[in-house]
Design a protein around this motif. Structure first.
Motif, PDB file in Angstrom:
ATOM      1  N   GLU A  64       0.818  -1.217   0.000  1.00 27.99           N
ATOM      2  CA  GLU A  64       0.000   0.000   0.000  1.00 27.99           C
ATOM      3  C   GLU A  64       0.852   1.267   0.000  1.00 27.99           C
ATOM      4  O   GLU A  64       0.584   2.211  -0.747  1.00 27.99           O
ATOM      5  N   GLU A  65       1.876   1.295   0.848  1.00 24.79           N
ATOM      6  CA  GLU A  65       2.696   2.498   0.939  1.00 24.79           C
ATOM      7  C   GLU A  65       3.456   2.779  -0.343  1.00 24.79           C
ATOM      8  O   GLU A  65       3.503   3.921  -0.833  1.00 24.79           O
ATOM      9  N   ILE A  66       4.054   1.756  -0.915  1.00 23.05           N
ATOM     10  CA  ILE A  66       4.911   1.989  -2.071  1.00 23.05           C
ATOM     11  C   ILE A  66       4.086   2.350  -3.317  1.00 23.05           C
ATOM     12  O   ILE A  66       4.486   3.213  -4.113  1.00 23.05           O
ATOM     13  N   ILE A  67       2.896   1.751  -3.482  1.00 20.75           N
ATOM     14  CA  ILE A  67       2.077   2.113  -4.636  1.00 20.75           C
ATOM     15  C   ILE A  67       1.524   3.529  -4.474  1.00 20.75           C
ATOM     16  O   ILE A  67       1.426   4.301  -5.438  1.00 20.75           O
ATOM     17  N   THR A  68       1.200   3.907  -3.237  1.00 15.86           N
ATOM     18  CA  THR A  68       0.699   5.264  -3.000  1.00 15.86           C
ATOM     19  C   THR A  68       1.791   6.296  -3.265  1.00 15.86           C
ATOM     20  O   THR A  68       1.532   7.354  -3.862  1.00 15.86           O
ATOM     21  N   SER A  69       3.024   5.985  -2.857  1.00 16.24           N
ATOM     22  CA  SER A  69       4.131   6.919  -3.123  1.00 16.24           C
ATOM     23  C   SER A  69       4.391   7.035  -4.617  1.00 16.24           C
ATOM     24  O   SER A  69       4.736   8.114  -5.121  1.00 16.24           O
ATOM     25  N   LEU A  70       4.216   5.948  -5.340  1.00 18.46           N
ATOM     26  CA  LEU A  70       4.416   5.973  -6.792  1.00 18.46           C
ATOM     27  C   LEU A  70       3.377   6.864  -7.472  1.00 18.46           C
ATOM     28  O   LEU A  70       3.712   7.712  -8.305  1.00 18.46           O
ATOM     29  N   LEU A  71       2.115   6.697  -7.104  1.00 19.41           N
ATOM     30  CA  LEU A  71       1.047   7.467  -7.754  1.00 19.41           C
ATOM     31  C   LEU A  71       1.066   8.946  -7.367  1.00 19.41           C
ATOM     32  O   LEU A  71       0.743   9.810  -8.191  1.00 19.41           O
ATOM     33  N   ARG A  72       1.443   9.252  -6.115  1.00 16.45           N
ATOM     34  CA  ARG A  72       1.416  10.658  -5.714  1.00 16.45           C
ATOM     35  C   ARG A  72       2.452  11.479  -6.486  1.00 16.45           C
ATOM     36  O   ARG A  72       2.320  12.694  -6.608  1.00 16.45           O
ATOM     37  N   ASP A  73       3.473  10.817  -6.993  1.00 14.89           N
ATOM     38  CA  ASP A  73       4.494  11.521  -7.772  1.00 14.89           C
ATOM     39  C   ASP A  73       4.143  11.615  -9.253  1.00 14.89           C
ATOM     40  O   ASP A  73       4.801  12.351  -9.995  1.00 14.89           O
ATOM     41  N   GLU A  74       3.120  10.877  -9.684  1.00 15.55           N
ATOM     42  CA  GLU A  74       2.849  10.781 -11.115  1.00 15.55           C
ATOM     43  C   GLU A  74       1.463  11.259 -11.531  1.00 15.55           C
ATOM     44  O   GLU A  74       1.296  11.805 -12.622  1.00 15.55           O
TER      45      GLU A  74
END
Length: 567
Positions: free
Chosen positions: A111-121
């Motif tokens: 959950e954390e890593i996918i959320t960090s990926l999307l918030r940057d893109e």
């Protein structure tokens, strides 16, 4: 594939440490091997089953416009610290440090890593909704790995994450995912039910588990005998009316109860019933000790207790913590005379007790004539107990029955559980920054292999359904030294392969008994035996699941094989 060129190390004896049949057969048939507790290698046959399960999952995910990605298993601690799960996830999270003393975790979930990926893109609502998924190894330091692939420390999982601008959009994807999961498990031939579940360490609300009904399941399912209602026992709501007896509350009285600690012991000693006793438990809710009460014949549901207390983590207090709080053993605690700062919660059934029995917070002593509201205060009443067989179904239709189940999938409506603390936002149609609304959807891929293996077997070995069988057809020349048998076997093998069938050829120089035993153990849907009648063009065919045999002429093998597999 020629069996002499593959790696299929079958075993005659059942491994002593394998407790359930699926684990035993996966080891014996050469599908897996244990490296250490809870960690397994998939051998060629096992890998082929995994591949087929993955293919079905990918087809159904892509049918609802999910897009595949692949994320790292090694995750930096800072991401988990943003959501607080670095501290709350528990001992199952495998943590490590690199040479620069930076902290990492092996991915238990993403959950954390996918959320960090999307918030940057993704910065605009115009690019939403979006659903991404992966199939990847997960790592959890299980306290007690067991049942082979059913509960391991490293396992293969499909995890998907959806991102939305509105709750209506999330609801649609959730419904789509619910249907996709039903399609997956139906295609796998599994007897499953979607049940209401607790979100656990993932967080969020509105979630369902997909449970394969099985006697070896570690979870208990509560289901209605007259409707589709089904829920994990932790989440099954109790909806009962309790009648308070028409009697006057009497003065509280202390009674000696030497050596009587359990509800049944105390009830028998004082010549009453468990229904007239108040069970008192002390829980550690986050860092606070709280008291939860239930009727003596009921069991406190810790998940419901967590929800009513507002805690993130809850567990029973230790005997040492209880003694420090109340100066008595666990079997003697009660709600009367508690310290003023201790919060007390009670199940709805407790309100119906008048002149009941409780512990006295003094070893070897209990209290008679205890009445809620008269002799102790309760902060809040609620549904805090486990449902029981025979209770009314929460949907008002029928009564509750229990079954055991293996969890193979879990879907969640996360809402903004991760996007808010991680400041993952997009601009809505009014130009305002809003946190993503998220969903999370998991399937235990390697666990499915065990669940299918548990369901499709008999006394001789596996009876794999064709959807996941390592190969569709097992061609077995009885005696490869016999030119006719060997050449006929080769001919059938090449013909079937050329027509797109998946075929395993047993070209080993083994005795017939060994070949047949291994073929039954491995369990391909169709076995074609090339024996003494090969010179006449006659082959013996075994339909493994039905355990039926027939004779086919070699000239009709292709036609009959197509008919069998409906190709």
């Amino acid at each position: 594939m020629r069996q002499t060129l593959s790696f299929i190390p079958t075993l005659r004896e059942t491994p002593a440490d394998a407790e359930v049949k699926s684990h035993q057969l996966l080891l014996r048939a050469g599908f897996i091997r244990q490296n250490t507790s809870g960690i397994y290698s998939f051998l060629p046959l096992g890998k082929r089953v995994l591949h087929k399960v993955e293919r079905i999952i990918r087809e159904e995910m892509e049918a609802i416009n999910s897009v595949e990605v692949f994320m790292p298993a090694l995750q930096q601690a800072e991401l988990w610290q943003e959501t607080g799960r670095w501290y709350s996830y528990g001992d199952e999270l495998m943590r490590l440090k690199d040479r620069n003393d930076r902290e990492f975790a092996l991915g238990a979930t993403h959950e954390e890593i996918i959320t960090s990926l999307l918030r940057d893109e993704i910065k605009s609502y115009k690019k939403l909704p979006l659903t991404l998924y992966q199939i990847q190894s997960k790592f959890r330091d299980e306290k007690r790995p067991r049942f082979g692939l059913l509960r391991g420390r490293e396992f293969l999982m499909k995890d998907a994450y959806s991102f939305h601008a509105t709750t209506d959009s999330l609801d649609k994807t959730y419904d789509d995912m619910m249907q996709a999961y039903s399609n997956i498990f139906s295609r796998l031939g599994l007897n499953f039910r979607a049940v209401i579940a607790d979100s656990g360490a993932i967080g969020g609300k509105d979630n369902h588990e997909f449970m394969v009904l099985s006697e070896i399941g570690e979870d208990t399912i509560a289901y209605s005998d007259s409707s589709p209602y089904a829920a994990n026992i932790e989440m099954a709501a109790v909806q009962m009316e309790y009648t308070r007896p028409d009697e006057q509350a009497r003065p509280v009285e202390k009674v000696e109860t030497p050596g009587q600690k359990t509800i049944s012991q105390v009830a028998e000693f004082l010549e009453t019933t468990p229904e007239n006793c108040i069970k008192t438990l002390v829980f550690k809710a986050d860092e606070e000790l709280i008291v939860v009460l239930s009727r003596g014949d009921h069991e406190v549901n810790d998940v419901k207790a967590k929800h009513i207390s507002g805690a993130k983590l809850i567990e029973l207090a230790t005997p040492e913590e209880v003694r420090e709080l109340l100066s008595c053993d666990i079997g003697s605690i009660g709600p009367v005379g508690l310290p003023a700062d201790v919060r007390v919660f009670a199940d709805n059934a407790v309100q119906s007790i008048v002149n009941g029995i409780t512990g006295a917070n003094e070893d070897g002593v209990h209290l008679k004539n205890v009445t809620p509201g008269e002799d102790f205060a309760v902060e809040a009443y609620g549904d805090l107990r486990f449902i029981k067989e025979g209770d009314p179904s929460p949907d008002g239709k029928g009564t509750i029955q229990f079954a055991r189940g293996i969890e193979v999938g879990h879907i969640f409506k996360l809402g903004t559980t991760y996007s808010e603390p991680m400041k993952a936002t997009f601009l809505n149609d009014q130009g305002k920054a809003m946190p993503y609304i998220m969903g999370c959807y998991g399937i235990g891929v390697s666990r499915i292999v065990a669940a299918v293996a548990e369901e499709f077997q008999d006394d001789s070995g596996f009876t794999w359904p064709s959807a996941v069988a390592p190969y569709e057809i097992h061609v077995v020349p009885v005696n490869v030294k016999d030119d006719v048998q060997r050449e006929t076997g080769e001919e059938i093998y090449e013909q079937l392969k050329a027509q797109g069938f998946e075929v395993l050829l047993d070209d080993r120089k083994e005795r017939a008994g060994v070949k047949f035993a291994d073929a039954d153990l491995i369990g391909m849907p169709l076995r074609i035996t090339v024996g003494k009648k090969a010179a006449e063009g006659i082959l013996e065919v075994k339909m493994r699941e039905a355990n039926e045999t027939a004779e086919w002429h070699k000239d009709e093998v292709l036609e009959k094989a197509r008919e069998f597999f409906k190709k």
